[in-house]
Scaffold this motif. Structure first.
Motif, PDB file in Angstrom:
ATOM      1  N   ALA A   1       0.865  -1.190   0.000  1.00  0.00           N
ATOM      2  CA  ALA A   1       0.000   0.000   0.000  1.00  0.00           C
ATOM      3  C   ALA A   1       0.892   1.227   0.000  1.00  0.00           C
ATOM      4  CB  ALA A   1      -0.900   0.011   1.221  1.00  0.00           C
ATOM      5  N   ALA A   2       0.441   2.247  -0.719  1.00  0.00           N
ATOM      6  CA  ALA A   2       1.205   3.486  -0.764  1.00  0.00           C
ATOM      7  C   ALA A   2       0.230   4.654  -0.715  1.00  0.00           C
ATOM      8  CB  ALA A   2       2.029   3.549  -2.032  1.00  0.00           C
ATOM      9  N   ASP A   3       0.693   5.760  -0.186  1.00  0.00           N
ATOM     10  CA  ASP A   3      -0.182   6.926  -0.114  1.00  0.00           C
ATOM     11  C   ASP A   3      -0.223   7.675  -1.440  1.00  0.00           C
ATOM     12  OD1 ASP A   3       2.413   7.711   0.072  1.00  0.00           O
ATOM     13  OD2 ASP A   3       2.120   9.194   1.639  1.00  0.00           O
ATOM     14  N   GLN A   4       0.700   7.402  -2.346  1.00  0.00           N
ATOM     15  CA  GLN A   4       0.714   8.016  -3.669  1.00  0.00           C
ATOM     16  C   GLN A   4       0.661   6.904  -4.715  1.00  0.00           C
ATOM     17  OE1 GLN A   4       0.857  11.326  -4.373  1.00  0.00           O
ATOM     18  NE2 GLN A   4       0.782  11.809  -2.195  1.00  0.00           N
TER      19      GLN A   4
END
Length: 173
Positions: free
Chosen positions: A147-150
């Motif tokens: 998971a990544a925020d961007q």
């Protein structure tokens, strides 16, 4: 140098010395006007060549040029005695010319045999190094982001390259 390499080199050196002894003796016999060998003289010459070859393969210092020249010279002398005992009759060349021709041939032959043995040792080392398997690579641990925020850059590039231009979805042509 491994034991197998030194034994193979010694065997090749012995074979070359034996063959050279027989070839030089026969060549000198022919140049001197001798007849073609037959019967017992041929067998005796082959025995002399085998003995010289066996000595060249088994003597520990045979890779030294001086030892090899002595072995080859002794082989020529014994070969000449064997042929003389078997009725080696031909027009005798001058003794100095015959001895010098034998000496030159023996020294050149010794140089060639020792150079060949040295090349055999070098090539066997090179082939042994080339034939080694490569060491296994260290295992690489792979990191994966779940998971990544961007969003990933590739996702952004694909999204901006999509064109929304075109006919409406419900239009028929």
């Amino acid at each position: 140098m491994s034991q197998a390499t030194s034994e193979a080199t010694a065997a090749l050196r012995g074979a070359a010395a034996g063959l050279l002894t027989a070839a030089l003796t026969l060549a000198a016999h022919g140049v001197g006007g001798g007849a073609v060998l037959a019967g017992a003289a041929t067998v005796q010459l082959l025995v002399v060549a085998a003995v010289v070859g066996g000595l060249a393969a088994s003597v520990s210092g045979a890779d030294d040029l001086r030892v090899m020249v002595c072995l080859l010279g002794a082989g020529q002398l014994v070969g000449h005695v064997v042929l003389a005992a078997g009725g080696h009759a031909h027009a005798a060349p001058p003794a100095a010319a015959m001895v010098s021709a034998h000496a030159v041939a023996v020294v050149v032959g010794g140089l060639l045999i020792n150079t060949g043995a040295r090349l055999c040792r070098v090539l066997s080392k090179v082939l042994r190094l080339v034939g080694r398997p490569n060491p296994p690579l260290a295992s690489v641990s792979r990191l994966s982001a779940t998971a990544a925020d961007q969003p990933m850059r590739s996702t952004l590039l694909i999204a901006c390259s999509m064109s929304y231009r075109g006919p409406p979805a419900g239009a028929r042509c």
